[in-house]
Enzyme design. Structure first.
Site, PDB file in Angstrom:
ATOM      1  N   ASP A  16       0.812  -0.956  -0.117  1.00 15.92           N
ATOM      2  CA  ASP A  16      -0.248   0.094  -0.086  1.00 15.92           C
ATOM      3  C   ASP A  16       0.776   1.180   0.077  1.00 15.92           C
ATOM      4  OD1 ASP A  16      -2.794   1.792   0.639  1.00 15.92           O
ATOM      5  OD2 ASP A  16      -1.957   1.883   2.316  1.00 15.92           O
ATOM      6  N   SER A  17       0.107   2.077  -0.293  1.00 17.33           N
ATOM      7  CA  SER A  17       0.891   3.160   0.086  1.00 17.33           C
ATOM      8  C   SER A  17       1.075   3.998   1.488  1.00 17.33           C
ATOM      9  CB  SER A  17       0.118   4.902  -0.500  1.00 17.33           C
ATOM     10  OG  SER A  17      -0.762   4.908   0.170  1.00 17.33           O
ATOM     11  N   CYS A  79      -4.578  -2.135  -1.338  1.00 12.32           N
ATOM     12  CA  CYS A  79      -4.291  -0.578  -1.982  1.00 12.32           C
ATOM     13  C   CYS A  79      -5.863  -0.194  -3.612  1.00 12.32           C
ATOM     14  CB  CYS A  79      -3.423  -0.254  -2.312  1.00 12.32           C
ATOM     15  SG  CYS A  79      -3.245   2.095  -3.213  1.00 12.32           S
ATOM     16  N   GLU A 159      -3.981   8.967   7.659  1.00 10.38           N
ATOM     17  CA  GLU A 159      -1.704   9.163   8.139  1.00 10.38           C
ATOM     18  C   GLU A 159      -1.537   9.557   9.051  1.00 10.38           C
ATOM     19  OE1 GLU A 159       0.764   6.669   6.261  1.00 10.38           O
ATOM     20  OE2 GLU A 159      -1.031   5.606   5.552  1.00 10.38           O
ATOM     21  N   CYS A 191     -11.301   2.378  -0.468  1.00  8.86           N
ATOM     22  CA  CYS A 191      -9.551   2.638  -0.056  1.00  8.86           C
ATOM     23  C   CYS A 191      -9.607   2.140   1.379  1.00  8.86           C
ATOM     24  CB  CYS A 191      -9.700   4.191   0.235  1.00  8.86           C
ATOM     25  SG  CYS A 191      -8.550   5.057   0.458  1.00  8.86           S
ATOM     26  N   HIS A 193      -7.483   2.839   3.592  1.00  5.04           N
ATOM     27  CA  HIS A 193      -7.337   4.073   4.747  1.00  5.04           C
ATOM     28  C   HIS A 193      -8.610   3.516   5.280  1.00  5.04           C
ATOM     29  CE1 HIS A 193      -3.388   4.762   3.023  1.00  5.04           C
ATOM     30  NE2 HIS A 193      -3.279   5.500   3.875  1.00  5.04           N
TER      31      HIS A 193
HETATM   32  N1  DGL Z   1      -5.345   2.854   0.762  1.00  6.68           N
HETATM   33  C1  DGL Z   1      -5.013   3.559  -0.521  1.00  6.68           C
HETATM   34  C2  DGL Z   1      -5.889   3.221  -1.004  1.00  6.68           C
HETATM   35  O1  DGL Z   1      -6.573   1.622  -0.843  1.00  6.68           O
HETATM   36  C3  DGL Z   1      -3.992   4.660  -0.655  1.00  6.68           C
HETATM   37  C4  DGL Z   1      -4.537   5.771  -0.374  1.00  6.68           C
HETATM   38  C5  DGL Z   1      -3.365   6.701  -1.265  1.00  6.68           C
HETATM   39  O2  DGL Z   1      -1.968   6.661  -1.220  1.00  6.68           O
HETATM   40  O3  DGL Z   1      -4.259   8.186  -1.585  1.00  6.68           O
HETATM   41  O4  DGL Z   1      -6.079   3.882  -1.992  1.00  6.68           O
END
Ligand code: DGL
Length: 282
Positions: A16-17, A79, A159, A191, A193
């Site tokens: 993931d990011s 992600c 984050e 997402c 997150h």
């Molecule tokens: N966790 C991410 C997703 O599912 C990435 C969020 C990001 O880096 O913008 O899209």
């Protein structure tokens, strides 16, 4: 078949990011407690959401090259933004099963909806890619409708550890208003997150809306794939417990902020290591 036996002891790789993919890792720990994972948080390139897809793909491909030399048996692109940027590009880069997070979440939402009105929220990259609409169109057999809404600030809120702040509530109220007005009964957290913000999202949407996190369904699908390929870790059969020492966590940015969030989220004492990928500064 000796080779295949060794494969079963290898790790499941997730990327993931940042910390978002840990929501999927947490579910893997729950559903597949005998498996080991390797996690990569590309924090030096966070966020992926606003970046062009070609750039996200090149970051992901570098992480896949890193995974390849670690000895892995499966990759989960944990992600949505990276999944939406093009799963088919990653398949060519590795020779183990690959799973994204978009399809599992949609399947779960379709199972749940009563009113056929489903919402999806995600980063700008994910929502504007049309990936959800496209896969939804393929899986939807019963006339359900998908309402989508980008919520780009949510990842920054997570984050930066601001999920309980009044700003988080204010931003959520603004982003989610069109979905409330559309009277959806099911909301896909598109997402990885966002499950970390689920209490504020639930509060704003109200108790009548079911939140779908793709993490659960992705972990379930992971189990199905590993079972089918004979790749489940045989420790499961011997009943021995796996300790956190066998999991490995890597980040491309500084390790400490990631470790602090990860310990809190996983409830495990983990240690993350910073890795500089070959083209990180190009
Ligand atoms: N966790 C991410 C997703 O599912 C990435 C969020 C990001 O880096 O913008 O899209």
């Amino acid at each position: 078949m000796e080779g295949a036996k060794i494969e079963r002891y290898k790790a499941i790789a997730l990327l993931d990011s940042g910390v978002g993919g840990l929501t999927v890792a947490r579910e893997i720990f729950r559903q597949l407690p005998h498996e080991n994972i390797i996690y990569f948080g590309d924090t030096a390139h966070f966020p992926y959401g606003p970046r062009p897809h070609s750039q996200v793909r090149s970051f992901v491909c570098e992480i896949l090259d890193f995974f390849r030399v670690q000895g892995i048996k499966m990759v989960i692109i944990a992600c949505n933004s990276a999944t939406a940027a093009g799963l088919e590009h990653y398949e060519k880069r590795i020779n183990v099963p690959l799973l994204g997070v978009i399809e599992p979440g949609i399947k779960e939402a379709l199972k749940h909806t009563q009113t056929n009105k489903i919402g999806v929220i995600g980063t700008a990259g994910t929502i504007l890619s049309g990936a959800y609409q496209e896969i939804f169109g393929r899986l939807n057999k019963g006339g359900a409708r998908l309402y989508s809404q980008p919520c780009p600030l949510f990842v920054l809120i997570v984050e930066n550890g601001l999920v309980d702040s009044p700003e988080a509530k204010r931003v959520a109220e603004e982003y989610l208003k069109p979905l409330k007005d559309a009277k959806i009964d099911t909301l896909i957290l598109g997402c990885t997150h966002y499950p970390l913000m689920s209490s504020v999202i639930q509060e704003v949407m109200g108790p009548g809306v079911k939140l779908i996190s793709s993490a659960k369904e992705t972990a379930r699908k992971t189990k199905v794939i590993l079972e089918k390929k004979g790749l489940l870790n045989p420790q499961a059969c011997q009943g021995s417990a796996v300790t956190t020492q066998q999991h490995r966590f890597f980040v491309s940015g500084p390790a400490k902020p990631f470790t602090d969030l990860a310990v809190n989220l996983l409830g495990k004492d983990i240690k993350a290591y910073q890795v500089i990928l070959p083209h990180q500064f190009l």
